[in-house]
Design a protein around this motif. Structure first.
Motif, PDB file in Angstrom:
ATOM      1  N   PRO A 159       8.862 -12.986  -6.686  1.00 51.86           N
ATOM      2  CA  PRO A 159       7.557 -13.157  -6.453  1.00 51.86           C
ATOM      3  C   PRO A 159       6.955 -12.813  -5.003  1.00 51.86           C
ATOM      4  O   PRO A 159       7.212 -13.187  -4.113  1.00 51.86           O
ATOM      5  CB  PRO A 159       7.767 -14.755  -6.616  1.00 51.86           C
ATOM      6  CG  PRO A 159       8.419 -15.629  -7.225  1.00 51.86           C
ATOM      7  CD  PRO A 159       9.655 -14.546  -6.548  1.00 51.86           C
ATOM      8  N   CYS A 160       6.066 -11.722  -5.694  1.00 52.88           N
ATOM      9  CA  CYS A 160       5.411 -11.471  -4.784  1.00 52.88           C
ATOM     10  C   CYS A 160       3.487 -11.319  -4.433  1.00 52.88           C
ATOM     11  O   CYS A 160       3.548 -11.049  -5.771  1.00 52.88           O
ATOM     12  CB  CYS A 160       5.715 -10.499  -3.950  1.00 52.88           C
ATOM     13  SG  CYS A 160       5.779  -8.418  -5.040  1.00 52.88           S
ATOM     14  N   GLU A 161       2.877 -10.845  -4.227  1.00 55.44           N
ATOM     15  CA  GLU A 161       1.596 -10.313  -4.576  1.00 55.44           C
ATOM     16  C   GLU A 161       1.013  -9.730  -3.586  1.00 55.44           C
ATOM     17  O   GLU A 161       1.440  -9.270  -2.300  1.00 55.44           O
ATOM     18  CB  GLU A 161       0.508 -11.744  -4.675  1.00 55.44           C
ATOM     19  CG  GLU A 161       0.069 -12.014  -5.674  1.00 55.44           C
ATOM     20  CD  GLU A 161      -0.551  -9.854  -6.429  1.00 55.44           C
ATOM     21  OE1 GLU A 161      -0.959  -9.839  -5.512  1.00 55.44           O
ATOM     22  OE2 GLU A 161      -1.322  -9.918  -7.745  1.00 55.44           O
ATOM     23  N   PHE A 162      -0.387  -8.694  -3.459  1.00 57.08           N
ATOM     24  CA  PHE A 162      -0.754  -8.544  -1.997  1.00 57.08           C
ATOM     25  C   PHE A 162      -0.197  -7.732  -1.340  1.00 57.08           C
ATOM     26  O   PHE A 162      -0.123  -7.333   0.072  1.00 57.08           O
ATOM     27  CB  PHE A 162      -0.977  -9.770  -0.894  1.00 57.08           C
ATOM     28  CG  PHE A 162      -2.491 -10.616  -1.763  1.00 57.08           C
ATOM     29  CD1 PHE A 162      -3.294 -10.662  -1.760  1.00 57.08           C
ATOM     30  CD2 PHE A 162      -2.203 -12.144  -0.524  1.00 57.08           C
ATOM     31  CE1 PHE A 162      -4.505 -12.112  -2.345  1.00 57.08           C
ATOM     32  CE2 PHE A 162      -2.853 -13.152  -1.069  1.00 57.08           C
ATOM     33  CZ  PHE A 162      -4.217 -13.236  -2.367  1.00 57.08           C
ATOM     34  N   PRO A 163       0.005  -7.207  -2.127  1.00 58.18           N
ATOM     35  CA  PRO A 163       1.136  -5.507  -1.736  1.00 58.18           C
ATOM     36  C   PRO A 163       0.150  -4.802  -0.796  1.00 58.18           C
ATOM     37  O   PRO A 163      -1.241  -4.423  -1.096  1.00 58.18           O
ATOM     38  CB  PRO A 163       1.773  -4.635  -3.031  1.00 58.18           C
ATOM     39  CG  PRO A 163       0.187  -5.004  -4.223  1.00 58.18           C
ATOM     40  CD  PRO A 163      -0.484  -5.908  -3.369  1.00 58.18           C
ATOM     41  N   ARG A 164       0.600  -3.932   0.117  1.00 60.12           N
ATOM     42  CA  ARG A 164      -0.099  -3.109   1.182  1.00 60.12           C
ATOM     43  C   ARG A 164       0.729  -1.849   1.813  1.00 60.12           C
ATOM     44  O   ARG A 164       2.173  -2.473   2.615  1.00 60.12           O
ATOM     45  CB  ARG A 164      -1.129  -4.422   2.554  1.00 60.12           C
ATOM     46  CG  ARG A 164      -1.565  -5.269   2.351  1.00 60.12           C
ATOM     47  CD  ARG A 164      -3.291  -4.441   1.301  1.00 60.12           C
ATOM     48  NE  ARG A 164      -3.549  -3.643   2.631  1.00 60.12           N
ATOM     49  CZ  ARG A 164      -5.049  -3.555   3.263  1.00 60.12           C
ATOM     50  NH1 ARG A 164      -5.117  -5.407   2.705  1.00 60.12           N
ATOM     51  NH2 ARG A 164      -5.099  -2.942   3.907  1.00 60.12           N
ATOM     52  N   VAL A 165      -0.301  -1.016   1.869  1.00 58.18           N
ATOM     53  CA  VAL A 165       0.808  -0.104   2.967  1.00 58.18           C
ATOM     54  C   VAL A 165      -0.231   0.337   4.219  1.00 58.18           C
ATOM     55  O   VAL A 165      -1.206  -0.256   4.404  1.00 58.18           O
ATOM     56  CB  VAL A 165       1.469   1.159   1.934  1.00 58.18           C
ATOM     57  CG1 VAL A 165       1.734   0.826   0.561  1.00 58.18           C
ATOM     58  CG2 VAL A 165      -0.403   2.117   1.035  1.00 58.18           C
ATOM     59  N   ASP A 166       0.811   1.545   5.108  1.00 57.37           N
ATOM     60  CA  ASP A 166       0.028   2.155   5.803  1.00 57.37           C
ATOM     61  C   ASP A 166      -1.283   3.072   5.775  1.00 57.37           C
ATOM     62  O   ASP A 166      -1.601   4.365   4.580  1.00 57.37           O
ATOM     63  CB  ASP A 166       0.535   2.929   6.710  1.00 57.37           C
ATOM     64  CG  ASP A 166      -0.234   3.244   8.032  1.00 57.37           C
ATOM     65  OD1 ASP A 166      -1.247   3.607   7.977  1.00 57.37           O
ATOM     66  OD2 ASP A 166       0.144   3.671   8.990  1.00 57.37           O
TER      67      ASP A 166
END
Length: 449
Positions: free
Chosen positions: A327-334
């Motif tokens: 389970p995951c949320e709040f995805p971010r990249v540079d």
């Protein structure tokens, strides 16, 4: 004695609001703050001023900020965003009888564009806040791009790292058009506003940007007027798989041109990790945190997991592939690689949040090799979304992840700084805050330069 009713889950534990606006200086630190970090870490989230709200998403926005300079945490402050809803109460129409687009909690995100720092929610105009030295995150007021914006603004605009343009959309309303695409140039002038034809008002929280395309997600969480009119009701949206699910592709070089729609399996997505063009521009790759359904009262909740969608613009098809089952949320990249083929992406996991003991972690995905690294927090310590702060001018290079972490054992919060390239290592620095930071939504590292 009369037993008091238990607080709603979204008003309990670390979801509960804090009552005070504080300013504190020279914060204590465990470890060493990288001296390269000079600027603000800001994060927005709901914090109802009357300590009551029918849903977590509805509380008044509060921005929590930590100022870093020369290896020191020079200050912390938290401020409510003084929207018209905060100062005058919830309303739909202004004094002239027009839809009041200044009315909203401004509680979801905080971004910077063209010298303005904007607190965002998808139901209204953004609100500008003041981050200049010597100022304390005061609310400047609503921002409507010089009177040109006539719809709400998404909480997830995308800044093109090549052109500096800000791409965003507005959705909602009881009548068509239910979706409008907007573009502001690097100076902050709104230069494109065009309706997009969709059959109904669906909850469209995020979208995607590549070097050549904009991609909309028209998914089967549909506005329900009856629920919206129910006194004390929650979210006015319901899962309706009969509506279908599809992705709409618009060419950036033809912003008023046709939108091509590609059907996908019914699902819901709050947040995309990133998107980019592939091959000779005949494919688009998107990474998303995908729910199998959402706002479906007759179905058991299932968390989001990381998926890859590959759109074939020639064949007119979408290949759908699950990347991981955690389970995951709040995805971010540079963010300097937004719309480009970023190699690394980061997500937050918090299994059991609001339903018992929490196992919190930040996870780093190598989207090229499939490798996975994680920073597992000790029991009872729960991270929020992690923003990437670069260490140099090389996009995709080294940097740090910054996130607020709540400690259930002490009832306190810290700003934790992790080395993104050595994520499993102990924190580089832990900045101890003068008060608890409730669970919230999104934020950013905003360097001075």
């Amino acid at each position: 004695m009369t037993q008091q009713p238990a607080a709603a889950p979204h008003l309990s534990g670390n979801f509960a609001p804090v009552a005070e606006e504080l300013t504190a200086y020279d914060l204590p630190v465990t470890g060493s703050i990288p001296p390269e970090l000079t600027g603000w870490y800001l994060r927005n989230g709901p914090n109802p001023q009357d300590a009551a709200s029918p849903h977590w998403f509805f509380g008044a926005g509060m921005v929590h900020g930590v100022r870093l300079e020369g290896g020191r945490a020079t200050s912390y402050r938290n401020r409510w965003v003084r929207t018209s809803t905060f100062t005058h109460g919830a309303r739909i129409y202004d004094d002239q009888g027009n839809l009041d687009l200044t009315a909203g909690p401004a509680n979801t995100h905080v971004v910077r564009h063209a010298g303005r720092t904007l607190a965002l929610v998808e139901a209204s105009f953004p609100y500008e806040i003041d981050c200049r030295p010597g100022h304390e995150l005061e609310t400047v007021g609503p921002h409507d791009f010089g009177g040109r914006l006539d719809t709400p603004m998404t909480a997830h605009p995308k800044t093109c790292p090549t052109t500096g343009e800000l791409h965003f959309f507005g959705y909602g309303g009881l009548t068509a058009p239910y979706l409008t695409y907007h573009r502001a140039d690097a100076s902050g002038e709104l230069v494109v506003s065009r309706p997009v034809d969709v059959p109904a008002h669906t909850m469209m929280h995020d979208f995607h940007l590549t070097a050549s395309h904009v991609v909309f997600m028209d998914l089967p969480v549909v506005f329900n007027l009856q629920e919206a009119m129910r006194p004390g009701g929650g979210m006015p949206y319901q899962w309706d798989p009969a509506y279908g699910a599809r992705l709409g592709v618009l060419r950036r070089d033809d912003p008023y041109g046709a939108v091509r729609w590609f059907p996908i399996d019914p699902c819901y997505v709050f947040h995309g990790l990133n998107a980019y063009d592939e091959g000779d521009g005949d494919r688009i790759v998107l990474h998303v945190t995908r729910y199998p359904h959402h706002y479906a009262p007759d179905l058991a909740h299932r968390p989001a997991t990381l998926w890859r969608w590959t759109l074939d613009l020639v064949a007119g098809t979408v290949a759908e592939e699950q990347i991981d089952d955690r389970p995951c949320e709040f995805p971010r990249v540079d963010d300097r690689l937004a719309g480009q083929p970023a190699r690394f992406g980061h997500v937050t996991t918090a299994e059991g949040l609001g339903r018992g003991p929490v196992a919190g972690a930040l996870v780093r995905y190598d989207l090229r090799t499939g490798g996975v690294t994680s920073h597992e927090f000790t029991p009872g310590r729960t991270p929020g979304e992690a923003a990437f702060a670069p260490a140099d001018d090389l996009a995709g290079g080294p940097g740090w992840l910054l996130t607020y972490v709540y400690d259930a054992g002490t009832g306190t919060s810290d700003l934790v700084i992790l080395d993104a390239e050595h994520l499993a290592a102990p924190p580089v620095a832990t900045i101890h805050l003068p008060q608890r930071v409730p669970y919230g939504f999104h934020g950013n590292w905003l360097p001075d330069q």
